[in-house]
Design a protein around this motif. Sequence first.
Motif, PDB file in Angstrom:
ATOM      1  N   ARG A  69     -67.197  10.124 -10.288  1.00 59.51           N
ATOM      2  CA  ARG A  69     -67.582   8.762  -9.905  1.00 59.51           C
ATOM      3  C   ARG A  69     -67.924   7.921 -11.125  1.00 59.51           C
ATOM      4  O   ARG A  69     -67.546   6.758 -11.233  1.00 59.51           O
ATOM      5  CB  ARG A  69     -68.761   8.768  -8.933  1.00 59.51           C
ATOM      6  N   ASP A 109     -64.827   6.916 -12.844  1.00 62.04           N
ATOM      7  CA  ASP A 109     -64.176   5.819 -12.112  1.00 62.04           C
ATOM      8  C   ASP A 109     -64.786   4.489 -12.527  1.00 62.04           C
ATOM      9  O   ASP A 109     -64.089   3.497 -12.757  1.00 62.04           O
ATOM     10  CB  ASP A 109     -64.363   6.042 -10.606  1.00 62.04           C
ATOM     11  N   ARG A 110     -66.115   4.494 -12.649  1.00 64.92           N
ATOM     12  CA  ARG A 110     -66.807   3.270 -13.071  1.00 64.92           C
ATOM     13  C   ARG A 110     -66.352   2.842 -14.454  1.00 64.92           C
ATOM     14  O   ARG A 110     -66.075   1.685 -14.722  1.00 64.92           O
ATOM     15  CB  ARG A 110     -68.308   3.556 -13.054  1.00 64.92           C
ATOM     16  N   LEU A 160     -63.587   3.570 -15.901  1.00 67.73           N
ATOM     17  CA  LEU A 160     -62.201   3.103 -15.866  1.00 67.73           C
ATOM     18  C   LEU A 160     -62.145   1.642 -15.451  1.00 67.73           C
ATOM     19  O   LEU A 160     -61.350   0.859 -15.976  1.00 67.73           O
ATOM     20  CB  LEU A 160     -61.373   3.959 -14.896  1.00 67.73           C
ATOM     21  N   GLY A 161     -63.005   1.279 -14.501  1.00 67.23           N
ATOM     22  CA  GLY A 161     -63.072  -0.122 -14.087  1.00 67.23           C
ATOM     23  C   GLY A 161     -63.477  -1.013 -15.246  1.00 67.23           C
ATOM     24  O   GLY A 161     -62.942  -2.107 -15.427  1.00 67.23           O
ATOM     25  N   GLU A 194     -56.255  12.441  -7.742  1.00 69.17           N
ATOM     26  CA  GLU A 194     -56.179  11.552  -6.586  1.00 69.17           C
ATOM     27  C   GLU A 194     -57.303  10.529  -6.605  1.00 69.17           C
ATOM     28  O   GLU A 194     -57.106   9.365  -6.275  1.00 69.17           O
ATOM     29  CB  GLU A 194     -56.262  12.402  -5.312  1.00 69.17           C
ATOM     30  N   LEU A 195     -58.457  10.977  -7.038  1.00 69.27           N
ATOM     31  CA  LEU A 195     -59.607  10.067  -7.043  1.00 69.27           C
ATOM     32  C   LEU A 195     -59.522   9.055  -8.177  1.00 69.27           C
ATOM     33  O   LEU A 195     -59.954   7.922  -8.037  1.00 69.27           O
ATOM     34  CB  LEU A 195     -60.911  10.864  -7.160  1.00 69.27           C
ATOM     35  N   LEU A 196     -59.009   9.487  -9.332  1.00 71.65           N
ATOM     36  CA  LEU A 196     -59.042   8.582 -10.477  1.00 71.65           C
ATOM     37  C   LEU A 196     -57.721   7.880 -10.739  1.00 71.65           C
ATOM     38  O   LEU A 196     -57.704   6.793 -11.308  1.00 71.65           O
ATOM     39  CB  LEU A 196     -59.479   9.346 -11.743  1.00 71.65           C
ATOM     40  N   GLY A 197     -56.633   8.530 -10.373  1.00 71.87           N
ATOM     41  CA  GLY A 197     -55.343   7.849 -10.482  1.00 71.87           C
ATOM     42  C   GLY A 197     -54.862   7.584 -11.892  1.00 71.87           C
ATOM     43  O   GLY A 197     -54.177   6.606 -12.129  1.00 71.87           O
ATOM     44  N   ILE A 198     -55.242   8.401 -12.861  1.00 73.30           N
ATOM     45  CA  ILE A 198     -54.687   8.230 -14.211  1.00 73.30           C
ATOM     46  C   ILE A 198     -54.079   9.555 -14.678  1.00 73.30           C
ATOM     47  O   ILE A 198     -54.364  10.603 -14.118  1.00 73.30           O
ATOM     48  CB  ILE A 198     -55.733   7.729 -15.239  1.00 73.30           C
TER      49      ILE A 198
END
Lengths: 248, 269
Positions: free
Chosen positions: B150, B153-154, B156-157, B200-204
């Motif tokens: 998580r 993911d933050r 990455l944003g 799948e969750l991060l997509g990179i």
Amino acid sequence: MKETETAGVAQSRRQRTSAVELKGTVFTLPVLKLHSTDLAAIEHELKVHLARGLNFFQHAPLVIDLAAVEEQAVELDFAAMGEMLRRLQLFTVGVRDAGPHLAEKAVAAGLAVLKGGVTTKKVAEKSVEELPVATEVSPRRTRIVRHPVRSGQQIYAKGGDLIVLSSVNVGAEVIADGNIHVYGTLRGRAFAGVTEDTGARIFAQSMEPELAAIAGNYQVFDEPVSPSLRGKPAQIYLEGEQLVVAPL
Amino acid sequence: MSKVIVVTSGKGGVGKTTTSASFAAGLAGRGHRTVVIDFDIGLRNLDLVMGCERRVVYDFVNVINEEASLKQALIRDKVDNNLYILPASQTRDKDALTQDKVGKVIGELRENFDYIVCDSPAGIEKGALMAMFFADEALVVTNPEISSVRDSDRILGMLAAKSLRAIEGEEPIKEHLVVTRYSPERVNMGEMLSLDDIRELLGIDLIGVIPESEDVLQASNSGVPVIRNERSKSGQAYQDMVARFLGEEVPMRFLEVEKKGFLSRIFGA
């Protein structure tokens, strides 16, 4: 158009043996005051008004007020005017404030001659109010987001729907005045119909939100959606004040 | 053309400094002039992991404040002439960093180095934002567990929104996923997230999977980046990762539970 019935008319509802009954009745009728006898100009202006939504007058029986054009009206072709108005779907019942010559012409053309009539200011004001204002109806915009919405990000689709062509991750927030469509997994928080649109819905290819809300009615999903729905395309909509999760 | 690569994660303790040290050492080992910068002002660790903690005279903040030149502050690695370290200050704090001043230092480094590796601190505050601001590429370091994912993911944003490239509308930072402390046994037991889950969750794109290993602790204790330990699985995994970064096609290793042969079962690992 208001109809004020006198007691007499009320009585007439009851069955009578005679074929007809004449009763005095008060109606409020719209008045079309002419300032010109140029039929082409009148037609053009009326078309403009109708296009702008002045359908308050449409299908209503119009009374033509000739007070302002009494002099020119001598040459007015009443038949042609009647025809022009019918083309625009405006029905004329008669004329008012017509001098004796005009009255004759009107009758000859099949129009009634009305006397008097009180232009109540109130009615006039109300009719203005009722006129649909020609507003710039802004087309509903749809906002399309092509990247995953990541934790901590907030996307607001103002004035329309939101389409996400990827997933909405945990900790992300997607908000729309309209519907929300997620062509991926919805894991974050979704708020649809935020401007009181109770008909808004949330769609996702895989519905696993933390929280969903429609028009302010929200539900947290501390229990994940039922196994029959998990990982499958689903929608959320509002039924009364309850959110319903249903398969697509 | 020089490249600035930020090694970041969001979450603390996942292996950023370990990865920065091995990544930089790996690039330098392939003949590229490389500098690794410690952006964790006040909590410096890179110098320990690189084995140069007793040779720090001037640091990043000294250079920013023009109290010392880059030449004075840069520490050359004992083993590899191509590798330099710019340590963080231990006595100052992150307020010393400003975008202009950091930009100036990065600019000067770009003239002298092929690769500039920025070891980011944990978090999403000024230090982390500063470390990623000038990056061309990013290694996002993630442990196979959900709080790390998580936080990644933050981050990455933020890479997509708060970097110089994002603000100026240039090509976005190229993001690479590095999964560290990976244990196939625990993944099989369902205790850890699988690579597919993380992807799948991060997509990179995945650039490296570094297995959990005791060698990493030993390496930081001895001040030698683990990539230089040829017998270590983690070291080898970092070598593979450097190769992939430089464009080579290298299959992923150490993803499966190792089947112990009959003899090694008798005689131990």
